[in-house]
Design a protein around this motif. Structure first.
Motif, PDB file in Angstrom:
ATOM      1  N   TYR A  94       0.831  -1.212   0.000  1.00 44.37           N
ATOM      2  CA  TYR A  94       0.000   0.000   0.000  1.00 44.37           C
ATOM      3  C   TYR A  94       0.867   1.264   0.000  1.00 44.37           C
ATOM      4  CZ  TYR A  94      -4.502  -2.363   0.673  1.00 44.37           C
ATOM      5  OH  TYR A  94      -5.631  -3.115   0.499  1.00 44.37           O
ATOM      6  N   GLU A 156      -9.935 -12.150   3.855  1.00 48.55           N
ATOM      7  CA  GLU A 156     -10.279 -10.777   3.518  1.00 48.55           C
ATOM      8  C   GLU A 156      -9.086  -9.844   3.296  1.00 48.55           C
ATOM      9  OE1 GLU A 156     -12.659  -7.760   2.242  1.00 48.55           O
ATOM     10  OE2 GLU A 156     -12.967  -9.922   2.379  1.00 48.55           O
ATOM     11  N   GLU A 157      -8.090  -9.879   4.154  1.00 50.39           N
ATOM     12  CA  GLU A 157      -6.981  -8.938   4.004  1.00 50.39           C
ATOM     13  C   GLU A 157      -6.268  -9.117   2.664  1.00 50.39           C
ATOM     14  OE1 GLU A 157      -3.587  -7.215   6.868  1.00 50.39           O
ATOM     15  OE2 GLU A 157      -3.265  -9.324   6.348  1.00 50.39           O
ATOM     16  N   ARG A 159      -7.308 -10.846   0.020  1.00 49.37           N
ATOM     17  CA  ARG A 159      -8.252 -10.700  -1.104  1.00 49.37           C
ATOM     18  C   ARG A 159      -8.484  -9.229  -1.439  1.00 49.37           C
ATOM     19  NH1 ARG A 159     -12.511  -8.884  -2.704  1.00 49.37           N
ATOM     20  NH2 ARG A 159     -12.888  -7.872  -0.698  1.00 49.37           N
ATOM     21  N   LYS A 160      -8.710  -8.410  -0.408  1.00 56.96           N
ATOM     22  CA  LYS A 160      -8.960  -6.982  -0.626  1.00 56.96           C
ATOM     23  C   LYS A 160      -7.721  -6.290  -1.183  1.00 56.96           C
ATOM     24  CE  LYS A 160     -10.771  -2.808   1.552  1.00 56.96           C
ATOM     25  NZ  LYS A 160      -9.773  -1.930   0.919  1.00 56.96           N
ATOM     26  N   TYR A 161      -6.546  -6.678  -0.680  1.00 58.49           N
ATOM     27  CA  TYR A 161      -5.298  -6.106  -1.203  1.00 58.49           C
ATOM     28  C   TYR A 161      -5.191  -6.358  -2.704  1.00 58.49           C
ATOM     29  CZ  TYR A 161      -0.296  -5.628  -2.159  1.00 58.49           C
ATOM     30  OH  TYR A 161       0.914  -5.274  -2.700  1.00 58.49           O
ATOM     31  N   GLU A 163      -7.582  -7.005  -4.814  1.00 58.81           N
ATOM     32  CA  GLU A 163      -8.621  -6.229  -5.502  1.00 58.81           C
ATOM     33  C   GLU A 163      -8.234  -4.755  -5.594  1.00 58.81           C
ATOM     34  OE1 GLU A 163     -13.330  -6.472  -5.271  1.00 58.81           O
ATOM     35  OE2 GLU A 163     -12.469  -5.548  -3.463  1.00 58.81           O
ATOM     36  N   ASP A 164      -7.673  -4.209  -4.524  1.00 63.32           N
ATOM     37  CA  ASP A 164      -7.254  -2.806  -4.538  1.00 63.32           C
ATOM     38  C   ASP A 164      -6.151  -2.564  -5.558  1.00 63.32           C
ATOM     39  OD1 ASP A 164      -9.077  -2.166  -2.574  1.00 63.32           O
ATOM     40  OD2 ASP A 164      -7.611  -2.208  -0.931  1.00 63.32           O
ATOM     41  N   ASP A 168      -9.749  -6.270  -9.304  1.00 64.67           N
ATOM     42  CA  ASP A 168     -10.611  -7.405  -8.977  1.00 64.67           C
ATOM     43  C   ASP A 168      -9.782  -8.421  -8.207  1.00 64.67           C
ATOM     44  OD1 ASP A 168      -9.413  -9.459 -10.783  1.00 64.67           O
ATOM     45  OD2 ASP A 168     -10.179  -8.154 -12.368  1.00 64.67           O
ATOM     46  N   ASP A 169     -10.429  -9.454  -7.687  1.00 62.70           N
ATOM     47  CA  ASP A 169      -9.716 -10.402  -6.830  1.00 62.70           C
ATOM     48  C   ASP A 169      -9.461 -11.760  -7.488  1.00 62.70           C
ATOM     49  OD1 ASP A 169     -12.243 -11.515  -6.818  1.00 62.70           O
ATOM     50  OD2 ASP A 169     -12.605 -11.237  -4.669  1.00 62.70           O
ATOM     51  N   TYR A 172      -6.135 -13.430  -6.652  1.00 60.77           N
ATOM     52  CA  TYR A 172      -6.037 -13.993  -5.299  1.00 60.77           C
ATOM     53  C   TYR A 172      -6.531 -15.433  -5.283  1.00 60.77           C
ATOM     54  CZ  TYR A 172      -7.124 -15.107  -0.494  1.00 60.77           C
ATOM     55  OH  TYR A 172      -7.203 -15.761   0.719  1.00 60.77           O
TER      56      TYR A 172
END
Length: 200
Positions: A94, A156-157, A159-161, A163-164, A168-169, A172
């Motif tokens: 990030y 979630e952590e 997967r969201k990373y 996607e960000d 999209d995911d 992952y």
């Protein structure tokens, strides 16, 4: 009549002790893996070369380098074996995206696991000829990520990373099925493009 319950109890206690041993061994291993720098940084012009393994100290190292060399534009992943601290790796990714850096894997370089996750952080992402990107499922020391249902909070952590970084995911979920945590899958050129890892 009491033998069966006693045997069952003994087996249960043994299973708990074994699980505790392996969990403790992983914690000890993680502690030593994160107690000293395992990531090497080197600046050349506007490029920051990164080598080694990402651990709990890598983000602080990175921030110190960026403070000293604020003109860096490209993070060059010149051989990353993986990550011993996934939480720090996500924070580092990030931070790279926040700074608007590009990421590049030079020709012939190899990046694996957390190194590939870090590569995703570049606003522009390129790889040289013969570069190797290896992926696999994560593990919590007991189960691989693929063991958990898709709606499990354990995903979630990461997967969201994904996607960000990619929009999209899909990538992952691909990594979970590509190889188990103790294996590795080297991505083909087709897979690299199919899952949107490159921006060119």
């Amino acid at each position: 009549m009491m033998r069966r319950p006693l045997v069952w109890l003994a087996v249960t206690v043994l299973a708990i002790l074994v699980a505790g041993f392996f969990a403790g061994a992983k914690i000890t291993s993680d502690f030593f893996a994160n107690s000293m720098p395992t990531t090497r940084f080197q600046v050349a012009d506007d490029r920051l070369y990164v080598r080694g393994e990402i651990n709990a100290l890598s983000l602080d190292q990175f921030n110190e380098v960026i403070s000293a060399f604020p003109w860096v534009k490209v993070l060059v992943l010149d051989g990353i074996s993986g990550s011993s601290d996934d939480e720090t790796n996500v924070k580092l990714g990030y931070r790279v995206r926040e700074l608007g850096l590009a990421t590049h894997v030079p020709a012939g370089a190899e990046i694996y696991s957390g190194g590939v996750d870090l590569f995703l952080a570049g606003v522009e992402r390129t790889i040289g000829e013969g570069a190797v990107l290896g992926v696999h499922s994560w593990s919590d020391g007991i189960h691989d990520g693929a063991h958990y249902p898709k709606d499990s909070p354990e995903h979630e952590e990461a997967r969201k990373y994904t996607e960000d970084m990619l929009g999209d995911d899909r990538f992952y979920w691909f990594t979970l099925s590509a190889a188990p945590a103790d294996g590795i899958h080297v991505m083909s050129d087709k897979e690299v493009r199919e899952y949107g890892l490159l921006t060119d």
